[in-house]
Design a protein around this motif. Structure first.
Motif, PDB file in Angstrom:
ATOM      1  N   GLY A  35       8.107  -3.236  -4.718  1.00 46.47           N
ATOM      2  CA  GLY A  35       7.662  -2.101  -3.911  1.00 46.47           C
ATOM      3  C   GLY A  35       6.248  -2.286  -3.407  1.00 46.47           C
ATOM      4  N   LEU A  36       5.385  -2.794  -4.264  1.00 47.00           N
ATOM      5  CA  LEU A  36       3.997  -3.083  -3.896  1.00 47.00           C
ATOM      6  C   LEU A  36       3.958  -4.083  -2.750  1.00 47.00           C
ATOM      7  CD1 LEU A  36       1.150  -2.331  -5.254  1.00 47.00           C
ATOM      8  CD2 LEU A  36       1.282  -4.602  -6.272  1.00 47.00           C
ATOM      9  N   ALA A  37       4.741  -5.137  -2.866  1.00 45.95           N
ATOM     10  CA  ALA A  37       4.767  -6.192  -1.837  1.00 45.95           C
ATOM     11  C   ALA A  37       5.255  -5.665  -0.496  1.00 45.95           C
ATOM     12  CB  ALA A  37       5.655  -7.353  -2.298  1.00 45.95           C
ATOM     13  N   LYS A  38       6.131  -4.666  -0.536  1.00 43.19           N
ATOM     14  CA  LYS A  38       6.652  -4.079   0.699  1.00 43.19           C
ATOM     15  C   LYS A  38       5.775  -2.929   1.194  1.00 43.19           C
ATOM     16  CE  LYS A  38      10.635  -6.136   1.730  1.00 43.19           C
ATOM     17  NZ  LYS A  38      11.032  -6.491   3.083  1.00 43.19           N
ATOM     18  N   VAL A  58       0.220  -1.097 -10.955  1.00 39.02           N
ATOM     19  CA  VAL A  58      -0.033   0.092 -10.141  1.00 39.02           C
ATOM     20  C   VAL A  58      -1.488   0.525 -10.257  1.00 39.02           C
ATOM     21  CG1 VAL A  58       0.618   2.485  -9.698  1.00 39.02           C
ATOM     22  CG2 VAL A  58       2.343   0.847 -10.487  1.00 39.02           C
ATOM     23  N   ASP A  59      -2.172   0.549  -9.122  1.00 41.96           N
ATOM     24  CA  ASP A  59      -3.523   1.088  -9.034  1.00 41.96           C
ATOM     25  C   ASP A  59      -3.383   2.503  -8.484  1.00 41.96           C
ATOM     26  OD1 ASP A  59      -6.077   1.879  -8.294  1.00 41.96           O
ATOM     27  OD2 ASP A  59      -6.644  -0.082  -7.509  1.00 41.96           O
ATOM     28  N   ASP A  60      -3.766   3.481  -9.283  1.00 45.72           N
ATOM     29  CA  ASP A  60      -3.603   4.872  -8.856  1.00 45.72           C
ATOM     30  C   ASP A  60      -4.888   5.452  -8.265  1.00 45.72           C
ATOM     31  OD1 ASP A  60      -4.998   5.041 -11.238  1.00 45.72           O
ATOM     32  OD2 ASP A  60      -3.792   6.656 -12.072  1.00 45.72           O
ATOM     33  N   GLY A  61      -5.784   4.591  -7.832  1.00 47.18           N
ATOM     34  CA  GLY A  61      -7.059   5.042  -7.298  1.00 47.18           C
ATOM     35  C   GLY A  61      -7.046   5.407  -5.823  1.00 47.18           C
ATOM     36  N   TYR A  62      -5.951   5.198  -5.117  1.00 43.71           N
ATOM     37  CA  TYR A  62      -5.945   5.433  -3.669  1.00 43.71           C
ATOM     38  C   TYR A  62      -4.646   6.048  -3.153  1.00 43.71           C
ATOM     39  CZ  TYR A  62      -3.611   0.922  -3.903  1.00 43.71           C
ATOM     40  OH  TYR A  62      -2.756  -0.106  -4.239  1.00 43.71           O
ATOM     41  N   GLY A  63      -3.788   6.517  -4.025  1.00 43.99           N
ATOM     42  CA  GLY A  63      -2.592   7.190  -3.547  1.00 43.99           C
ATOM     43  C   GLY A  63      -1.329   6.949  -4.344  1.00 43.99           C
ATOM     44  N   ASN A  64      -1.227   5.804  -5.010  1.00 42.22           N
ATOM     45  CA  ASN A  64      -0.118   5.613  -5.943  1.00 42.22           C
ATOM     46  C   ASN A  64      -0.378   6.558  -7.111  1.00 42.22           C
ATOM     47  OD1 ASN A  64       1.056   3.337  -4.534  1.00 42.22           O
ATOM     48  ND2 ASN A  64      -0.617   2.107  -5.335  1.00 42.22           N
ATOM     49  N   LYS A  87      -2.746   8.399   5.583  1.00 46.22           N
ATOM     50  CA  LYS A  87      -2.864   8.048   4.163  1.00 46.22           C
ATOM     51  C   LYS A  87      -1.739   7.091   3.756  1.00 46.22           C
ATOM     52  CE  LYS A  87      -3.507   9.872  -0.443  1.00 46.22           C
ATOM     53  NZ  LYS A  87      -4.894   9.790  -0.805  1.00 46.22           N
ATOM     54  N   ILE A  88      -0.537   7.341   4.224  1.00 46.96           N
ATOM     55  CA  ILE A  88       0.594   6.465   3.908  1.00 46.96           C
ATOM     56  C   ILE A  88       0.328   5.056   4.421  1.00 46.96           C
ATOM     57  CG2 ILE A  88       3.042   6.018   4.409  1.00 46.96           C
ATOM     58  CD1 ILE A  88       3.367   9.141   4.448  1.00 46.96           C
ATOM     59  N   GLU A  89      -0.198   4.933   5.620  1.00 47.19           N
ATOM     60  CA  GLU A  89      -0.504   3.614   6.194  1.00 47.19           C
ATOM     61  C   GLU A  89      -1.594   2.907   5.384  1.00 47.19           C
ATOM     62  OE1 GLU A  89      -0.108   0.274   8.345  1.00 47.19           O
ATOM     63  OE2 GLU A  89       1.247   1.985   8.376  1.00 47.19           O
ATOM     64  N   LYS A  90      -2.608   3.640   4.946  1.00 46.03           N
ATOM     65  CA  LYS A  90      -3.678   3.046   4.133  1.00 46.03           C
ATOM     66  C   LYS A  90      -3.142   2.548   2.793  1.00 46.03           C
ATOM     67  CE  LYS A  90      -7.505   5.485   6.253  1.00 46.03           C
ATOM     68  NZ  LYS A  90      -8.497   6.553   6.145  1.00 46.03           N
ATOM     69  N   ILE A  91      -2.272   3.331   2.180  1.00 47.21           N
ATOM     70  CA  ILE A  91      -1.659   2.920   0.914  1.00 47.21           C
ATOM     71  C   ILE A  91      -0.824   1.662   1.130  1.00 47.21           C
ATOM     72  CG2 ILE A  91       0.015   3.562  -0.874  1.00 47.21           C
ATOM     73  CD1 ILE A  91      -0.911   6.510  -0.368  1.00 47.21           C
ATOM     74  N   LYS A  92      -0.054   1.648   2.197  1.00 40.81           N
ATOM     75  CA  LYS A  92       0.788   0.492   2.514  1.00 40.81           C
ATOM     76  C   LYS A  92      -0.066  -0.777   2.626  1.00 40.81           C
ATOM     77  CE  LYS A  92       3.864  -1.408   6.008  1.00 40.81           C
ATOM     78  NZ  LYS A  92       4.643  -1.176   7.224  1.00 40.81           N
ATOM     79  N   GLN A  93      -1.118  -0.716   3.409  1.00 39.98           N
ATOM     80  CA  GLN A  93      -1.968  -1.892   3.604  1.00 39.98           C
ATOM     81  C   GLN A  93      -2.642  -2.327   2.301  1.00 39.98           C
ATOM     82  OE1 GLN A  93      -1.769  -3.663   6.351  1.00 39.98           O
ATOM     83  NE2 GLN A  93      -0.351  -2.082   7.069  1.00 39.98           N
TER      84      GLN A  93
END
Length: 180
Positions: free
Chosen positions: A92-95, A111-117, A142-148
């Motif tokens: 999931g992280l890779a995608k 999982v780094d939960d510092g930015y949205g996870n 925010k979703i796009e930032k988390i994705k990147q």
């Protein structure tokens, strides 16, 4: 938004019941999917079946899981016992998917939960429910930032070249670090 709990077999320790109970407490237009097959524990299978309702889409076993990730927004991992290397989270992280995961085993290494996870306590329906609601309200930005960020972290921590470097370091420390 599409949330998916991706498991191989519906085993009690994977916390599928926690996922379903949390979903059942949410009033949302989100889509909730459950990927996997029923396990060998018939009593647990019947319990899961009794919890299911129209909010949840049972996807069954998916052979081409890599392409499936392209169809969802959030990967939910609800293990109730330690899972030393939850591969589903790395995939999931890779995608670039948003991750919601129970705080068990090696989850914090992935999982780094510092930015949205979001990391939630295991066996906590309310915390999982609240996490799903929170993620449902994320803006597109925010979703796009988390994705990147998730894709970046995958390259930094889990790429083949990084894994080779880590293995070489371990080898050097154990081989050359020994006193003969």
């Amino acid at each position: 938004m599409i949330f998916s709990n991706i498991v191989g077999s519906f085993l009690k320790w994977k916390g599928i019941h926690i996922y379903i109970q949390a979903i059942n407490e949410i009033k949302s237009n989100a889509i909730f999917e459950l990927v996997g097959n029923f396990g060998v524990d018939n009593k647990y299978n019947e319990y899961i079946k009794a919890l299911l309702n129209e909010k949840i889409i049972l996807k069954g076993f998916i052979k081409d899981i890599k392409n499936y990730y392209d169809t969802i927004d959030v990967v939910v991992h609800t293990a109730t016992e330690p899972d030393s290397l939850p591969t589903v989270l790395i995939e999931g992280l890779a995608k670039g998917k948003i991750l919601i995961a129970s705080d068990v085993g090696g989850v914090r290494e992935i999982v780094d939960d510092g930015y949205g996870n979001i990391i939630v306590p295991p066996n906590n329906v309310e915390a999982l429910r609240d996490a799903i609601i929170k993620v449902s309200n994320y803006s597109k930005d925010k979703i796009e930032k988390i994705k990147q960020k998730n894709i970046q972290i995958t390259k930094e921590k889990f790429s083949l070249s990084q894994q080779i470097k880590k293995m070489e370091k371990i080898y050097e420390e154990t081989t050359y670090g020994r006193k003969n």
